[in-house]
Design an enzyme around this catalytic site. Sequence first.
Site, PDB file in Angstrom:
ATOM      1  N   ARG A  34      -0.294   8.670   1.793  1.00 17.58           N
ATOM      2  CA  ARG A  34      -2.402   9.284   1.591  1.00 17.58           C
ATOM      3  C   ARG A  34      -2.107  10.633   1.411  1.00 17.58           C
ATOM      4  O   ARG A  34      -2.625  11.049   0.305  1.00 17.58           O
ATOM      5  CB  ARG A  34      -2.819   8.854   2.680  1.00 17.58           C
ATOM      6  N   HIS A  88      -8.823   9.538   3.260  1.00 18.62           N
ATOM      7  CA  HIS A  88      -8.463   8.845   2.509  1.00 18.62           C
ATOM      8  C   HIS A  88      -8.570   8.208   1.245  1.00 18.62           C
ATOM      9  O   HIS A  88      -9.616   9.178   0.769  1.00 18.62           O
ATOM     10  CB  HIS A  88      -9.180   6.735   2.606  1.00 18.62           C
ATOM     11  N   GLU A 137       1.027  -1.151  -0.089  1.00 20.28           N
ATOM     12  CA  GLU A 137       0.413   0.191  -0.066  1.00 20.28           C
ATOM     13  C   GLU A 137       1.217   1.941   0.002  1.00 20.28           C
ATOM     14  O   GLU A 137       2.278   1.279   0.146  1.00 20.28           O
ATOM     15  CB  GLU A 137      -1.037   0.357   1.359  1.00 20.28           C
ATOM     16  N   ARG A 181      -0.322   8.787   9.028  1.00 18.89           N
ATOM     17  CA  ARG A 181      -0.442   6.859   9.619  1.00 18.89           C
ATOM     18  C   ARG A 181      -0.186   6.652   8.344  1.00 18.89           C
ATOM     19  O   ARG A 181      -0.723   6.763   6.884  1.00 18.89           O
ATOM     20  CB  ARG A 181      -1.779   6.310  10.064  1.00 18.89           C
ATOM     21  N   HIS A 211     -11.225   9.161   7.460  1.00 22.21           N
ATOM     22  CA  HIS A 211     -10.654   7.897   6.799  1.00 22.21           C
ATOM     23  C   HIS A 211     -10.412   7.354   8.569  1.00 22.21           C
ATOM     24  O   HIS A 211     -10.578   6.516   9.037  1.00 22.21           O
ATOM     25  CB  HIS A 211      -9.580   7.172   5.540  1.00 22.21           C
TER      26      HIS A 211
HETATM   27  P1  FAD Z   1     -13.034   0.536  17.007  1.00 25.47           P
HETATM   28  O1  FAD Z   1     -13.207  -1.185  15.885  1.00 25.47           O
HETATM   29  O2  FAD Z   1     -13.794   1.008  16.425  1.00 25.47           O
HETATM   30  O3  FAD Z   1     -14.343  -0.228  17.660  1.00 25.47           O
HETATM   31  C1  FAD Z   1     -15.054   1.404  18.593  1.00 25.47           C
HETATM   32  C2  FAD Z   1     -15.749   0.436  19.974  1.00 25.47           C
HETATM   33  O4  FAD Z   1     -15.990   1.618  20.746  1.00 25.47           O
HETATM   34  C3  FAD Z   1     -17.243  -0.200  19.047  1.00 25.47           C
HETATM   35  O5  FAD Z   1     -17.543  -0.874  19.827  1.00 25.47           O
HETATM   36  C4  FAD Z   1     -18.019   0.558  20.015  1.00 25.47           C
HETATM   37  O6  FAD Z   1     -19.177   0.394  19.880  1.00 25.47           O
HETATM   38  C5  FAD Z   1     -17.505   1.640  20.916  1.00 25.47           C
HETATM   39  N1  FAD Z   1     -17.955   2.860  21.121  1.00 25.47           N
HETATM   40  C6  FAD Z   1     -17.653   3.435  21.348  1.00 25.47           C
HETATM   41  N2  FAD Z   1     -18.332   5.223  22.065  1.00 25.47           N
HETATM   42  C7  FAD Z   1     -19.804   4.887  22.440  1.00 25.47           C
HETATM   43  C8  FAD Z   1     -19.657   4.820  24.199  1.00 25.47           C
HETATM   44  N3  FAD Z   1     -19.742   6.085  23.831  1.00 25.47           N
HETATM   45  N4  FAD Z   1     -20.298   4.035  24.575  1.00 25.47           N
HETATM   46  C9  FAD Z   1     -20.041   2.543  24.347  1.00 25.47           C
HETATM   47  N5  FAD Z   1     -19.594   2.054  22.815  1.00 25.47           N
HETATM   48  C10 FAD Z   1     -18.703   3.223  22.695  1.00 25.47           C
HETATM   49  N6  FAD Z   1      -6.298   0.146   9.220  1.00 25.47           N
HETATM   50  C11 FAD Z   1      -5.571  -1.095   8.633  1.00 25.47           C
HETATM   51  O7  FAD Z   1      -4.620  -1.003   9.501  1.00 25.47           O
HETATM   52  N7  FAD Z   1      -5.150  -1.892   8.222  1.00 25.47           N
HETATM   53  C12 FAD Z   1      -6.762  -1.702   7.017  1.00 25.47           C
HETATM   54  O8  FAD Z   1      -6.340  -2.566   6.332  1.00 25.47           O
HETATM   55  C13 FAD Z   1      -8.011  -0.845   7.299  1.00 25.47           C
HETATM   56  N8  FAD Z   1      -8.884  -0.231   7.072  1.00 25.47           N
HETATM   57  C14 FAD Z   1      -9.551   0.285   7.075  1.00 25.47           C
HETATM   58  C15 FAD Z   1     -11.487   0.536   6.231  1.00 25.47           C
HETATM   59  C16 FAD Z   1     -12.147   1.161   6.586  1.00 25.47           C
HETATM   60  C17 FAD Z   1     -13.100   1.193   5.922  1.00 25.47           C
HETATM   61  C18 FAD Z   1     -11.807   2.006   8.302  1.00 25.47           C
HETATM   62  C19 FAD Z   1     -12.983   2.575   8.204  1.00 25.47           C
HETATM   63  C20 FAD Z   1     -10.603   2.146   9.190  1.00 25.47           C
HETATM   64  C21 FAD Z   1      -9.875   1.084   8.039  1.00 25.47           C
HETATM   65  N9  FAD Z   1      -9.041   0.964   9.254  1.00 25.47           N
HETATM   66  C22 FAD Z   1      -7.541  -0.040   8.750  1.00 25.47           C
HETATM   67  C23 FAD Z   1      -8.573   1.678  10.762  1.00 25.47           C
HETATM   68  C24 FAD Z   1      -9.112   0.240  11.060  1.00 25.47           C
HETATM   69  O9  FAD Z   1     -10.204  -0.513  11.409  1.00 25.47           O
HETATM   70  C25 FAD Z   1      -9.254   1.389  12.528  1.00 25.47           C
HETATM   71  O10 FAD Z   1      -8.641   2.205  12.822  1.00 25.47           O
HETATM   72  C26 FAD Z   1      -9.373   0.392  13.886  1.00 25.47           C
HETATM   73  O11 FAD Z   1     -10.068  -0.992  13.714  1.00 25.47           O
HETATM   74  C27 FAD Z   1      -9.825   0.839  15.414  1.00 25.47           C
HETATM   75  O12 FAD Z   1     -10.251  -0.391  16.546  1.00 25.47           O
HETATM   76  P2  FAD Z   1     -10.454  -0.037  17.485  1.00 25.47           P
HETATM   77  O13 FAD Z   1     -10.424  -0.904  18.427  1.00 25.47           O
HETATM   78  O14 FAD Z   1      -9.428   1.472  17.990  1.00 25.47           O
HETATM   79  O15 FAD Z   1     -12.476   0.860  17.308  1.00 25.47           O
HETATM   80  C1  SIN Z   2      -6.760   0.390   2.850  1.00 28.58           C
HETATM   81  O1  SIN Z   2      -7.612  -0.643   2.588  1.00 28.58           O
HETATM   82  O2  SIN Z   2      -7.029   1.372   2.047  1.00 28.58           O
HETATM   83  C2  SIN Z   2      -6.992   1.202   4.428  1.00 28.58           C
HETATM   84  C3  SIN Z   2      -5.722   0.611   4.923  1.00 28.58           C
HETATM   85  C4  SIN Z   2      -5.793   1.554   6.209  1.00 28.58           C
HETATM   86  O3  SIN Z   2      -6.868   2.222   6.419  1.00 28.58           O
HETATM   87  O4  SIN Z   2      -4.611   1.197   6.784  1.00 28.58           O
END
Ligand code: FAD
Ligand code: SIN
Length: 536
Positions: free
Chosen positions: A290, A243, A115, A386, A351
């Site tokens: 990015r 993104h 990527e 990032r 993103h």
């Molecule tokens: P999340 O997975 O967002 O979980 C948040 C949790 O907090 C949820 O359970 C929610 O219900 C809870 N929550 C929030 N507020 C409250 C509240 N007030 N009360 C109770 N619960 C609450 N990163 C990569 O490294 N590789 C990738 O390929 C990639 N692709 C991506 C593609 C997309 C479309 C997106 C949107 C992001 C992508 N990212 C990627 C980024 C990555 O997915 C996220 O940064 C990561 O998954 C965040 O994980 P997390 O556990 O911090 O939060």
């Molecule tokens: C993507 O698959 O392009 C998203 C990857 C990321 O946000 O880290």
Amino acid sequence: MQTDFLVIGSGIAGLTYALKVANHFPDKKVTVITKTNADETNTKYAQGGVAGVVDEEKDSFDKHIEDTLIAGDGLCNKDVVEIVVKEGPERIKEIISYGAQFDKDEKGEYALGKEGGHSEFRILHHKDVTGKEIERALLQQVTQTKNIEIINHCFVIDIITQHHLGYLVTKSTLNITCYGVYVLNLNTNLIEKIVSNVTLLATGGCGQAYRTTTNPKIATGDGIAMVYRAKGRIENMEFIQFHPTALYEPGVSPSFLITEAVRGDGGILRNKKGEAFMEKYDARKDLAPRDIVARAIDNEMKTAGTEYVYLDCTPIKKEKFIHHFPNIYEKCLSIGINIEKDFIPVAPAAHYSCGGVKTNEFAHSSIQNLYACGECASTGLHGANRLASNSLLEAMVFAHRAYTDVVKKINNNEIVFEEKYNKIPDWITLGTTEPKEMILITQSLKELQQIMSDYVGIVRTDVRLARAMKRLDLLFEETEQLYRSTKVSPQLCELRNLITTGYLIVKGAEFRKESRGLHFNTNHPQKSNLIQNTIL
Ligand code: FAD
Ligand code: SIN
């Protein structure tokens, strides 16, 4: 309710930590709270994959460290980058041992993707639905772990500190301590308090502050806003990553992502005239980091007066495309785009939040007994931008580090159950009424998203930032008034949190009198010699 370990969030960060503490302390209770269904997380939507040094013949820790530092544009904490890159492979092995499956080639070796900003092929993936696979594996482990309870549809309103015991708490108060949280339990419709010796915040990002975002509805910056209200430290919020290639589908939210891995496999960005334009902007062309690609697209769109550019996937063989990106293939077909001959219309979308709750190298926040990891945290890994696919890795590394720190502190009796927990008052709803007009919330949300997208997007100016701040002030006043007078609802709390998040982004952007990484201000186009983080 009282629990031994409180975890807010059921994405990769929260569940990884929950599993570790639960397995280490089988007699203790771990409670995971999530505001909708457990699997509705940013994690579930991750496409590209997890970056990590897997092929040690071609790749090395040094190269991954170097790529991360280059993307971060001078603001990464080098020690943290080394920690994440070097500890990452161990965490990847762990998630595989939990049952997550990553694609392999015909020789049985991991099929690594590439990527933007990566100098080597190092992205482990499961087709184009890596996050779904990771979330599935983690949830399966969690449901098999007896001492973990997940409470769905339970909205955390605020973290409880000395403030709720009647003490004055300011930014300069030493030893602000977290005792748990107040929640709106949507299963009972009651506001309850959940007290705990130690709390981990894993509430994810804040993409919903913008009109166009890849983030699902849950990404409303709740954890970041709660910590700010509790007078904890927040860092570098101005670095919102857009993104480059979200599918252009007006009116559809969240935007469907076209993973950067498509460009890694040969996809080419083209402007309205069909010209490949990235070579005008960067020698790495379509695989530049990015911030550079998103700004280039923004410039092409503004020059041509269009709302999108094209991603040309015709250089990728159809079979290969379908094999690696079946979900994207299906999505495109469903709206009449045949990637074999049609270009995909794409535009940048909010993103990822590089900043967040400031944490140390063991994921501890500035508030005692409160850890934060995943997207809501600012660990120092990402700096001003990032590197793609580093965030899932970061979440796993810091969930592990939070766990090791908690174990150490419990063994040293540094985390103890205190008497004063019993004195935490109930939530007061006296004098509040049912919300009568939802329009007051929905319209303010639209205004907020409009302000952030139009004034605090990919390209910023001093005037736009000043305008944004003025308008946010008004939204803040109106929403606080509503909050004081009506019964609490998730929609109102989310709006309040998004306004706070918006304020933190604008404030950070106003402080930064330079252009660096994801923050580009035409009034200050140069990078400053002063290397500093914005701490609010
Ligand atoms: P999340 O997975 O967002 O979980 C948040 C949790 O907090 C949820 O359970 C929610 O219900 C809870 N929550 C929030 N507020 C409250 C509240 N007030 N009360 C109770 N619960 C609450 N990163 C990569 O490294 N590789 C990738 O390929 C990639 N692709 C991506 C593609 C997309 C479309 C997106 C949107 C992001 C992508 N990212 C990627 C980024 C990555 O997915 C996220 O940064 C990561 O998954 C965040 O994980 P997390 O556990 O911090 O939060
Ligand atoms: C993507 O698959 O392009 C998203 C990857 C990321 O946000 O880290």
